[in-house]
Structure formats: structure tokens, C-alpha cells
Scaffold this active site. Structure first.
Site, PDB file in Angstrom:
ATOM      1  N   HIS A  48       0.807  -1.229   0.000  1.00 58.43           N
ATOM      2  CA  HIS A  48       0.000   0.000   0.000  1.00 58.43           C
ATOM      3  C   HIS A  48       0.842   1.282   0.000  1.00 58.43           C
ATOM      4  O   HIS A  48       0.747   2.138   0.876  1.00 58.43           O
ATOM      5  CB  HIS A  48      -1.106  -0.003   1.055  1.00 58.43           C
ATOM      6  CG  HIS A  48      -0.715  -0.408   2.462  1.00 58.43           C
ATOM      7  ND1 HIS A  48       0.245   0.246   3.171  1.00 58.43           N
ATOM      8  CD2 HIS A  48      -1.189  -1.374   3.279  1.00 58.43           C
ATOM      9  CE1 HIS A  48       0.355  -0.292   4.360  1.00 58.43           C
ATOM     10  NE2 HIS A  48      -0.499  -1.287   4.448  1.00 58.43           N
TER      11      HIS A  48
ATOM     12  N   HIS B 147      -3.737  -9.025  15.143  1.00 59.73           N
ATOM     13  CA  HIS B 147      -3.905  -7.858  14.245  1.00 59.73           C
ATOM     14  C   HIS B 147      -4.772  -8.291  13.065  1.00 59.73           C
ATOM     15  O   HIS B 147      -4.529  -9.348  12.479  1.00 59.73           O
ATOM     16  CB  HIS B 147      -2.514  -7.404  13.791  1.00 59.73           C
ATOM     17  CG  HIS B 147      -2.490  -6.234  12.870  1.00 59.73           C
ATOM     18  ND1 HIS B 147      -3.462  -5.257  12.842  1.00 59.73           N
ATOM     19  CD2 HIS B 147      -1.580  -5.864  11.911  1.00 59.73           C
ATOM     20  CE1 HIS B 147      -3.159  -4.354  11.932  1.00 59.73           C
ATOM     21  NE2 HIS B 147      -2.022  -4.706  11.355  1.00 59.73           N
TER      22      HIS B 147
ATOM     23  N   GLU C 122      -5.347  -6.614  10.079  1.00 60.81           N
ATOM     24  CA  GLU C 122      -5.026  -6.226   8.698  1.00 60.81           C
ATOM     25  C   GLU C 122      -4.880  -7.497   7.849  1.00 60.81           C
ATOM     26  O   GLU C 122      -4.319  -8.500   8.307  1.00 60.81           O
ATOM     27  CB  GLU C 122      -3.745  -5.367   8.660  1.00 60.81           C
ATOM     28  CG  GLU C 122      -3.587  -4.700   7.309  1.00 60.81           C
ATOM     29  CD  GLU C 122      -2.593  -3.542   7.271  1.00 60.81           C
ATOM     30  OE1 GLU C 122      -1.857  -3.325   8.245  1.00 60.81           O
ATOM     31  OE2 GLU C 122      -2.570  -2.855   6.223  1.00 60.81           O
TER      32      GLU C 122
ATOM     33  N   ASP D  94      -3.052  -8.759   5.700  1.00 59.23           N
ATOM     34  CA  ASP D  94      -1.812  -9.526   5.517  1.00 59.23           C
ATOM     35  C   ASP D  94      -1.588 -10.504   6.672  1.00 59.23           C
ATOM     36  O   ASP D  94      -0.737 -11.393   6.577  1.00 59.23           O
ATOM     37  CB  ASP D  94      -0.580  -8.620   5.315  1.00 59.23           C
ATOM     38  CG  ASP D  94      -0.399  -7.565   6.378  1.00 59.23           C
ATOM     39  OD1 ASP D  94      -1.402  -7.062   6.912  1.00 59.23           O
ATOM     40  OD2 ASP D  94       0.763  -7.217   6.679  1.00 59.23           O
TER      41      ASP D  94
ATOM     42  N   HIS E 273      -0.330  -0.797  14.884  1.00 59.28           N
ATOM     43  CA  HIS E 273      -0.617   0.460  14.227  1.00 59.28           C
ATOM     44  C   HIS E 273      -2.077   0.550  13.782  1.00 59.28           C
ATOM     45  O   HIS E 273      -2.438   1.504  13.063  1.00 59.28           O
ATOM     46  CB  HIS E 273       0.329   0.653  13.031  1.00 59.28           C
ATOM     47  CG  HIS E 273       0.055  -0.287  11.876  1.00 59.28           C
ATOM     48  ND1 HIS E 273      -0.200   0.172  10.604  1.00 59.28           N
ATOM     49  CD2 HIS E 273      -0.056  -1.627  11.796  1.00 59.28           C
ATOM     50  CE1 HIS E 273      -0.415  -0.835   9.787  1.00 59.28           C
ATOM     51  NE2 HIS E 273      -0.328  -1.941  10.489  1.00 59.28           N
TER      52      HIS E 273
ATOM     53  N   ASP F 285       2.928  -6.191  14.194  1.00 65.43           N
ATOM     54  CA  ASP F 285       3.736  -5.463  13.205  1.00 65.43           C
ATOM     55  C   ASP F 285       4.952  -4.766  13.813  1.00 65.43           C
ATOM     56  O   ASP F 285       5.923  -4.465  13.095  1.00 65.43           O
ATOM     57  CB  ASP F 285       2.878  -4.400  12.502  1.00 65.43           C
ATOM     58  CG  ASP F 285       2.054  -4.975  11.361  1.00 65.43           C
ATOM     59  OD1 ASP F 285       2.454  -5.994  10.785  1.00 65.43           O
ATOM     60  OD2 ASP F 285       1.009  -4.389  11.043  1.00 65.43           O
TER      61      ASP F 285
ATOM     62  N   TYR G  32      11.134   0.476   7.815  1.00 62.51           N
ATOM     63  CA  TYR G  32       9.818  -0.021   8.258  1.00 62.51           C
ATOM     64  C   TYR G  32       9.220   0.949   9.284  1.00 62.51           C
ATOM     65  O   TYR G  32       8.046   1.317   9.212  1.00 62.51           O
ATOM     66  CB  TYR G  32      10.035  -1.401   8.865  1.00 62.51           C
ATOM     67  CG  TYR G  32       8.797  -2.157   9.283  1.00 62.51           C
ATOM     68  CD1 TYR G  32       8.225  -3.108   8.432  1.00 62.51           C
ATOM     69  CD2 TYR G  32       8.215  -1.959  10.524  1.00 62.51           C
ATOM     70  CE1 TYR G  32       7.112  -3.824   8.825  1.00 62.51           C
ATOM     71  CE2 TYR G  32       7.110  -2.676  10.916  1.00 62.51           C
ATOM     72  CZ  TYR G  32       6.560  -3.614  10.062  1.00 62.51           C
ATOM     73  OH  TYR G  32       5.457  -4.317  10.451  1.00 62.51           O
TER      74      TYR G  32
ATOM     75  N   HIS H 189       6.522  -9.575  10.586  1.00 66.26           N
ATOM     76  CA  HIS H 189       7.241  -9.449   9.306  1.00 66.26           C
ATOM     77  C   HIS H 189       8.739  -9.524   9.579  1.00 66.26           C
ATOM     78  O   HIS H 189       9.240  -8.911  10.532  1.00 66.26           O
ATOM     79  CB  HIS H 189       6.985  -8.090   8.636  1.00 66.26           C
ATOM     80  CG  HIS H 189       5.566  -7.858   8.212  1.00 66.26           C
ATOM     81  ND1 HIS H 189       5.003  -8.449   7.106  1.00 66.26           N
ATOM     82  CD2 HIS H 189       4.600  -7.082   8.748  1.00 66.26           C
ATOM     83  CE1 HIS H 189       3.741  -8.041   6.978  1.00 66.26           C
ATOM     84  NE2 HIS H 189       3.471  -7.209   7.972  1.00 66.26           N
TER      85      HIS H 189
END
Ligand code: FEO
Length: 400
Positions: free
Chosen positions: A24, A79, A81, A83, A146, A165, A193, A226
Site C-alpha cells: 500500500h 492484528h 489487517e 496480511d 498500528h 507489526d 519499516y 514481518h
């Protein structure tokens, strides 16, 4: 990838995305990323975090190398999100877990993403613990780090923090641990990052670091969602998060610009020379060759941001608008700055850029500098003096 045992009976079971290049708007250059999931085998078998929907087969293949997925009792969603939760519908169908642990906001977010109110949600809040048998899991909500749903999971018996994250890096690799790759590469990726994802939430990072100290968690491994797992360089990455989140500027400046016929580029170079002459470390980026996410790590600890564009159709060039919009969204704090650019007849761009910088809470320390068509030596001397003025401001504000 095959599973990797990171602690006794705790496995990395994620997926490496060798091909991802744009997350994104955050360019992953040539490095890709990983989606890390963690499997804990105890009396209850728990799977922490998942992968995107298009990586679910990789996750299942990895899981099946260590366990029959139907044996998993608990899913823990740190989380929402996609991903990290995109694989959830398929995993729910296969695993049919007894419980899905998540924060209160995550439950609502999961429902609005996957429209399944019937899943066996078990809401947990900061300080709540569950038992897996020999191990416990304690949760800490990390709202807006986040996303509002984000949380950490801590396993005290293993001194293991699963940090969602936070503390991540985007690096597709066969290695799984921080001490298996080049240290400067790793910290550059962690900084990138942070600058592109975590930066706007820096005040919360400061509070979180204090909170983690307060609760007295004894951590010897941080496993983010990640990139690589921190097992050797924990003090260093924690210190870096303290430093980055404090947003204390250095004697540094970033100049970014776009140019049509090189006049604005020549201005950029002369302005940079002026700042350098005052003792400021300067990075200069043409936005034709630098992606906005490659510029942000340099803005993160710079005192000054100087932006330039020629005037085109009564405004700034689109790459400038892109960079400024991206930077504003990441809310860098405590910057000073100024704008510049060449023009042919109307010349609105520098003033527009200056106003945009102000709207991004950059303190303007010099009036917009513009010059007509091609700079003379005298014009370039004026650009250098413009840079010197900004440089003196940097030196005055940043103690040695
Ligand atoms: Fe890696 Fe916020 O997702």
C-alpha cells in the site's frame, strides 16, 4: 518454507513473499517480505497470526510439516489487517478451533472484514492471561500500533514476545533470525519499516516502551509478524525504537525535488551546498528516481526538509504532491523547512509547497525561493545563501 523451531515446541510457520514490491504505497524495492505465524505446541495447541488469503496454501503446507492443522485448539489474532488475517476464513473451515482470541476492537474488525458473527471469539484485554498447559499467554493491547485492534502476546515461560507489526522489517529471506543476516542491512530495513509504518504513532511507542518496562516482562526474543526474529540484538532494536520514537532531530537535512529542464535541480544542488557549508549532513533526492518511501527514513531524523518544484500548469509537479502527501500522513515532528523552484511565467509552486509544508507542521524558516527560467551564477549564489540560512537554523537548533 518449512517450519523453523524458534524455541522448544514453538515454531515459525509463516510464508515468505519473495515477489511483493508495493505494500500500500510502501516500496519494498527488491527485498519482498514475510508473513510470520507462530505455532505453540502445548497441552493446547495455539496458532498466533496468519498470512494473506493468497498465501494460505503456503501456511497450510508449513503447518502440515509439523502438525495436523485440525489439532490446533486456539487461534490468536493479534492484528486484523488482511496480511495477517486474510487466511482466516479458510483456516477456520479447516481447523475449526475451539476459540479465537482477539482484542475487543479486533472482534468487531474481524466481523466487518469477514462477516462471520458465529466464529468462537474470545475477547481478551490488556493484562488478561490464558493457559496453554505448561505455558501462559498474557495479552497487551497496543491500540493504534498500528491499527486500533493491534495487540501483543507474551509467553513468560519462554520469554517470548509476539509483537505483531511492531519491530518488523520487510525482508524476504531464507533466514529467520536477526543474527543470520548483515547487521547494517537489518537495521536499515527496520528503520525504513519504522519510518514508513510506525512513525505516526511514535508517542504511543514511547508509552508502550515505558509500559513494557513497567509490567516487568522478561523478554529474550521478539517475534514480529514481518521479517526476522530478534534473539541477539534485542537491546539494540529496543534502543532504536526509543530513539526513532523520540523523533529527536539530528544535524541533518533532506532536499527533495522534481525538475523539468534541470533549473530546479541546479537550485537543489546549490541549496544543499549552502547547508553542507554550515556543517549539516545533507541527502538530496530527485523524485524521478527516489520513491517516497525511500526518502522517509532520511526525513525521520533530519531537522530540515527542503522541497522544490518548477511551476507547471500553475502548480507543483505531481511527484512533489505525492511526496508531500505521503510525508504529511506520516506526521514527522519537529521539522523546519523551506520551498524553492524555477518558473517560466506564473511561478506559484514554491509558495504552494511552502503552504503544504506548513500544513504538515513544518516550521518555515525562509520565504519560498523562486527564480525565472535558467539560473545565473548569481542566482545559484543566492540559492547557496538560502541553503546556508537553513543550515544555520539547523545548527542553532540541534546541539552537538
Ligand atoms: Fe503487517 Fe498492519 O499489517
Amino acid at each position: 518454507m518449512l517450519p523453523v523451531e524458534i524455541k522448544k515446541d514453538i515454531f515459525w510457520v509463516g510464508s515468505v513473499d519473495w515477489n511483493l514490491r508495493d505494500f500500500h504505497g510502501y516500496s519494498l524495492a527488491r527485498r519482498g517480505t514475510t508473513y510470520n505465524a507462530y505455532l505453540v505446541k502445548d497441552e493446547k495447541i495455539a496458532l498466533f497470526d496468519l498470512v494473506p488469503a493468497n498465501h494460505v496454501d503456503e501456511l497450510l503446507r508449513c503447518l502440515k510439516a509439523t502438525i495436523d492443522p485440525e489439532q490446533i485448539d486456539y487461534l490468536i489474532v493479534n492484528h486484523v489487517e488482511p496480511d495477517h488475517s486474510g487466511a482466516l476464513p479458510k483456516i477456520m473451515d479447516i481447523v475449526k478451533p475451539e476459540k479465537v482470541f482477539c482484542s475487543p476492537i479486533a472482534k468487531q474488525a474481524l466481523i466487518s472484514h469477514y462477516h462471520r458473527e458465529d466464529w468462537p471469539y474470545e475477547v481478551v484485554a490488556t493484562g488478561d492471561s490464558i493457559s496453554l498447559g505448561k505455558r501462559t499467554v498474557t495479552f497487551l493491547e497496543t491500540k493504534m500500533l498500528h491499527w486500533p485492534d493491534s495487540m501483543f502476546s507474551f509467553i513468560p515461560e519462554d520469554k517470548l514476545l509476539i509483537s505483531s507489526d511492531a519491530f518488523g522489517q520487510n525482508l524476504a529471506s531464507s533466514e529467520r533470525f536477526d543474527d543470520q543476516v548483515d547487521k547494517s542491512l537489518l537495521f536499515d530495513l527496520a528503520a525504513s519499516y519504522y519510518a514508513n509504518i510506525i512513525l505516526p504513532f511514535s508517542p504511543l511507542v514511547q508509552k508502550l516502551l515505558a509500559k513494557v518496562g513497567e509490567v516487568g516482562w522478561d523478554i529474550d526474543m521478539i517475534a514480529p509478524d514481518h521479517g526476522l526474529i530478534w534473539r541477539t540484538q534485542l537491546p539494540e532494536i529496543l534502543a532504536k525504537y526509543g530513539e526513532w520514537s523520540a523523533q529527536k532531530p539530528q544535524r541533518k537535512a533532506v532536499v527533495f525535488y522534481d525538475t523539468m529542464w534541470k533549473s530546479t535541480e541546479r537550485m537543489a544542488r546549490a541549496i544543499a551546498d549552502g547547508m553542507m557549508a554550515e556543517g549539516v549532513s545533507v541527502q538530496v533526492f530527485s523524485l524521478k528516481t527516489a520513491h517516497h518511501s525511500d526518502v522517509m527514513p532520511f526525513i525521520m531524523d533530519a531537522q530540515a526538509v527542503v522541497a522544490g518544484s518548477p511551476t507547471h500548469n500553475n502548480g507543483m509537479l505531481p511527484l512533489l504532491a505525492d511526496m508531500l502527501t505521503y510525508m504529511k500522513g506520516l506526521k514527522p515532528q519537529g521539522k523546519i523547512g523551506a520551498a524553492f523552484g524555477s518558473y517560466g511565467w506564473s511561478g506559484e509552486a514554491p509558495k504552494q509547497i511552502s503552504e503544504f509544508l506548513q500544513s504538515a507542521k513544518v516550521e518555515i524558516v525562509a520565504d519560498p525561493l523562486r527564480l525565472k527560467n535558467v539560473p545565473t551564477d548569481q542566482d545559484l549564489a543566492a540559492c547557496q545563501e538560502f541553503g546556508s540560512k537553513i543550515g544555520r537554523e539547523v545548527i542553532a537548533r540541534v546541539p552537538e
